[in-house]
Design a protein around this motif. Structure first.
Motif, PDB file in Angstrom:
ATOM      1  N   VAL A  39       0.787  -1.350   0.160  1.00  0.00           N
ATOM      2  CA  VAL A  39      -0.082  -0.120   0.025  1.00  0.00           C
ATOM      3  C   VAL A  39       0.774   1.146  -0.039  1.00  0.00           C
ATOM      4  O   VAL A  39       0.572   2.415  -0.503  1.00  0.00           O
ATOM      5  N   GLN A  40       1.989   1.024   0.571  1.00  0.00           N
ATOM      6  CA  GLN A  40       3.016   2.320   0.421  1.00  0.00           C
ATOM      7  C   GLN A  40       4.421   1.742  -0.127  1.00  0.00           C
ATOM      8  O   GLN A  40       4.924   0.730  -0.058  1.00  0.00           O
ATOM      9  N   GLN A  85      -7.886  10.803  10.344  1.00  0.00           N
ATOM     10  CA  GLN A  85      -8.320  10.783   8.874  1.00  0.00           C
ATOM     11  C   GLN A  85      -7.030  10.577   8.048  1.00  0.00           C
ATOM     12  O   GLN A  85      -6.813  10.002   6.890  1.00  0.00           O
ATOM     13  N   GLU A 142      -5.585   7.212   8.372  1.00  0.00           N
ATOM     14  CA  GLU A 142      -6.624   6.179   7.504  1.00  0.00           C
ATOM     15  C   GLU A 142      -6.309   6.344   6.123  1.00  0.00           C
ATOM     16  O   GLU A 142      -6.097   5.307   5.164  1.00  0.00           O
ATOM     17  N   LYS A 143      -5.778   7.523   5.700  1.00  0.00           N
ATOM     18  CA  LYS A 143      -5.263   7.775   4.048  1.00  0.00           C
ATOM     19  C   LYS A 143      -3.920   7.076   4.146  1.00  0.00           C
ATOM     20  O   LYS A 143      -3.589   6.496   2.956  1.00  0.00           O
ATOM     21  N   ALA A 194      -4.778   3.353   3.620  1.00  0.00           N
ATOM     22  CA  ALA A 194      -5.327   3.386   2.358  1.00  0.00           C
ATOM     23  C   ALA A 194      -4.680   3.412   1.154  1.00  0.00           C
ATOM     24  O   ALA A 194      -4.855   3.017  -0.173  1.00  0.00           O
ATOM     25  N   GLY A 195      -3.348   3.943   1.260  1.00  0.00           N
ATOM     26  CA  GLY A 195      -2.397   4.465   0.184  1.00  0.00           C
ATOM     27  C   GLY A 195      -2.699   5.784  -0.398  1.00  0.00           C
ATOM     28  O   GLY A 195      -2.412   5.976  -1.663  1.00  0.00           O
ATOM     29  N   GLU A 196      -3.767   6.391   0.233  1.00  0.00           N
ATOM     30  CA  GLU A 196      -4.049   7.673  -0.399  1.00  0.00           C
ATOM     31  C   GLU A 196      -3.194   8.917  -0.040  1.00  0.00           C
ATOM     32  O   GLU A 196      -3.444  10.005  -0.340  1.00  0.00           O
ATOM     33  N   ALA A 197      -2.198   8.589   0.887  1.00  0.00           N
ATOM     34  CA  ALA A 197      -1.300   9.709   1.246  1.00  0.00           C
ATOM     35  C   ALA A 197       0.133   9.096   1.104  1.00  0.00           C
ATOM     36  O   ALA A 197       0.276   7.662   1.664  1.00  0.00           O
TER      37      ALA A 197
END
Length: 288
Positions: free
Chosen positions: A30-31, A79, A82-83, A86-89
């Motif tokens: 995920v990272q 938040q 959690e990002k 999720a791999g969103e950051a």
């Protein structure tokens, strides 16, 4: 407001103390890169970016952060964490920014933030910055028994106050449910098994028989069947006595419908299996 705040604190604690370190140690894709592996390092990165922003979080919030952050700050930290999950950051970018705020560069980071997982050391207490709530104690030492059902020497009780913190929301959900007392008892015990460890149906039934009433491994398995709170209440951390996968989602064994999902959950937490499909290491038995 108070109850909602406690739930938020529990979620934040779970993310930085359990979830992120487990993903890092497993090098979850995920990272692309995991520059840190320890809980207080993740807390530093997230809090500097979500709370500090233009300065280190320690200049904004009194330590320990988990007790003194406002609701808005807790939400922002949760938040962002959690990002990352999720791999969103991008964790490396957030880490670089955190280090810049502190006037440091990645190449001179301390050994605790070195780019490979730290070797396990024997401690009597958790190792963590004084800014945060202490981590759980390391599991007791001891040689694994030849068989999970064999008699074992009693081990010293290890107090884990963080169980009540990180699992507070799940424990409350179990207590408020309409499940039978035995199912509540079984699911509550699951919350004591830390990430990266596993236990067995037999180990749980042995504990219940010793401390409460006579039962058996099959009864424990039936009590966990169709766990309504999975995966937060971690029935996936229970394996068969021979070290094989056991059941999950109402199906049994490596060919079960949800076997791969159980493997993925365990792997993400750092549990490893050998080439024969048997788990490595002794089962967790330090139930309270």
């Amino acid at each position: 407001m108070g109850e909602a705040m406690e739930v938020l604190r529990a979620r934040w604690s779970h993310l930085y103390k359990d979830r992120l370190p487990c993903l890092a140690k497993a090098r979850d894709p995920v990272q692309k890169h995991w520059p840190v592996f320890l809980d207080h390092c993740f807390a530093r990165i997230v809090l500097d970016n979500a709370v500090g922003r233009d300065s280190p979080w320690t200049e904004i919030v009194k330590a320990p952060a988990v007790k003194h952050m406002t609701n808005a700050q807790l939400e922002a930290a949760t938040q962002l964490a959690e990002k990352i999950v999720a791999g969103e950051a991008v964790l490396t970018e957030l880490n670089d920014r955190s280090l810049q705020l502190r006037g440091r560069k990645r190449k001179v980071e301390s050994n605790e933030e070195h780019a490979s997982p730290p070797k396990k050391k024997q401690h009597t207490t958790g190792t963590i910055s004084a800014y945060f709530v202490p981590s759980s104690s390391s599991p007791p030492n001891g040689k694994p028994s030849v068989s999970d059902t064999a008699a074992v020497e009693p081990v010293a009780r290890v107090e884990r106050p963080d169980v009540q913190i990180t699992m507070a929301a799940e424990l409350q959900r179990i207590a408020d449910s309409t499940l039978t007392p035995f199912r509540k008892q079984t699911l509550t015990l699951l919350c004591e098994i830390p990430p990266g460890r596993y236990s067995t149906y037999q180990a749980m039934s042995d504990h219940i028989t010793k401390t409460s009433h006579k039962t058996c491994a099959r009864a424990v398995g039936n009590a966990m069947r169709n766990n309504p709170f999975a995966p937060e209440v971690p029935c996936h951390r229970i394996l068969a006595a021979d070290g094989s996968l056991g059941g999950f989602g109402g199906h049994w064994g490596e060919n079960g419908k949800f076997a791969q999902k159980k493997h993925d959950l365990l792997h993400g937490e750092g549990v490893r299996f050998d080439s024969q499909g048997r788990v490595k290491g002794p089962p967790f038995r330090d139930f309270r």
